[in-house]
Design an enzyme around this catalytic site. Structure first.
Site: not given
Ligand SMILES: Nc1ncnc2c1ncn2[C@@H]1O[C@H](COP(=O)(O)OP(=O)(O)O)[C@@H](O)[C@H]1O
Ligand SMILES: Nc1ncnc2c1ncn2[C@@H]1O[C@H](COP(=O)(O)OP(=O)(O)O)[C@@H](O)[C@H]1O
Lengths: 153, 110, 153, 110
Positions: C47, C51, C103
């Protein structure tokens, strides 16, 4: 860093040998190596990293760097230490040559037998970067990695 | 690496599992030497479970061979997996270390 | 770098996810994690790295850095990207919150459920470093790694 | 990941092996959608060989569920390994996606 290059840095300790082998063999599944070839890669990496730990850093502290890449269908593995360096590389590469009483002088022999190319670019004070390359032979043999898709039925 | 030892008469039988490299060579050496010191003269290494060996591991085996030989004992190996056999042979160790297909055969030889 | 710290850097590409998981789970065998705990670590790393690739670097080029350490018997995994950063971290961590249409907003949920601690220290322009920590529970369960020695008979 | 597909009447049976994550989700999605477009209405996913899934993989499954449902078809899963089942359940996907112990049962349900 090119598109396919993976860099790993770890402390110069025997506990990290198994991890270095796992990383190299997992990376090697990107090419079509057989199980036997993958075992050869594992031994070659083990020898290179062991040398960095025993000889390069004389079992003291230090960082070993491993770089993994696929270049034109060839697996390229760099193992780099910033340790004591080798005064006479040609001599060090001779079979059975060793500066440690209880070792066999087989490290470079195995690296050369198991990889297609071995470059050692060492000098005292400079540390020892080595490059190993291996191309999959693909002459039969059980596949190490499974493919991506099966034909539809 | 895991090492299981058993003394049968004057023979030490050691079964090695896992990986024998620089990180495990000391445990291998110390376990075998301690058990040899308890009075065993000969050594049978069952390598069936050995999944990896490199020159550090081969060196540790050669060291045990020398030690056993110096004291007039015999040392042989049994049930060596093909990839390990290949390294025994490339290292030249196969020339001095007899290998047997099965542990029972190896024990019988001694 | 402390005695136990392993650093891995790889290009921000989905092909490198499996390798990141292999490295983390191989490293995790240093602690007494069960098979189920090791699977949880694998999902959490997947995960975090996904991300970095999808959100941090918006599927464009970039380098993802992973650091692995054992600190006082606790597995510590850092995943760092130097991508776009997260404007509102609290909001991003809400279950089902996502900025991508296709997502599920489950990434942070899984990281939180499967690890004991999760720290996200992100800001726009700064990139996103995250730290995850997990301690082996040791409450039974099949061992993931085999031990070092067997009793003499 | 490996994916093996078979069309039985108006049911697409897909057997998934290996890891379903961001690197394999596109292959999963494209293979299933292409075969569905060949005329299958329903989808049975045999997950017996699935060794890893994360939220990207779960999202790809949910995407197929939506597509099949929109066209009035049914989608179920069969032979789900325990660790995968746990993630299906944590993700909430289990609430919409019926799961069966065996492929035959799943096919019969449709
Ligand atoms: N490494 C990252 N860099 C930038 N934005 C991030 C990052 N990780 C997460 N996010 C933001 O946080 C949101 C939620 O992340 P997450 O819970 O992993 O769900 P998903 O990947 O399904 O969108 C993402 O949709 C994104 O907007
Ligand atoms: N990374 C290194 N740094 C310094 N010296 C090295 C290094 N690698 C090899 N050497 C030298 O080369 C010799 C031969 O190496 P090798 O063939 O691997 O055999 P062995 O490790 O058994 O001694 C070593 O004994 C050592 O003197």
């Amino acid at each position: 860093m090119d598109a396919e290059r993976i860099i790993v840095e770890f402390p110069s300790r025997p506990e990290n040998l198994a991890l270095a082998r796992v990383i190299a063999t997992a990376f090697a599944t990107r090419l079509d190596f057989t199980v036997a070839e993958t075992e050869e890669i594992s031994v070659a990496v083990s020898e290179a990293v062991s040398n960095a730990i025993i000889h390069g850093y004389r079992e003291g502290p230090g960082i070993v760097r491993m770089e993994l890449a696929v270049v034109d269908g060839v697996l390229e593995i760099l193992v780099i230490d910033h340790g004591c360096g080798i005064p006479d590389v040609d001599r060090a590469r001779q079979p059975a040559y060793t500066t440690s009483e209880d070792r066999m002088g087989l490290g470079f022999v195995f690296m050369e037998s198991f990889m297609d190319e071995l470059e050692v670019d060492s000098a005292p004070g400079k540390g020892t970067p080595i490059v190993m390359r291996k191309r999959p032979e693909r002459e039969g043999g059980e596949r190490a990695a499974t493919g991506q898709s099966l034909p539809d039925r | 690496m895991r090492i299981q030892t058993e003394i049968i008469g004057d023979v030490l039988l050691a079964r090695i599992e896992g990986e024998l490299d620089l990180s495990t060579a000391a445990l291998f050496r110390e376990t075998i030497d301690r058990r040899l010191a308890e009075g065993a003269r000969h050594l049978v290494l069952n390598l069936a479970g050995l999944t990896f060996i490199d020159s550090s591991g081969l060196g540790a085996i050669l060291g045990r061979y020398r030690r056993v030989s110096e004291r007039g004992g015999k040392m042989v190996a049994a049930d060596v997996p093909a990839p390990i056999m290949r390294l025994l042979s490339l290292s030249g160790l196969q020339r001095v270390l007899l290998t047997f297909a099965a542990e029972a055969e190896a024990l019988q030889h001694i």
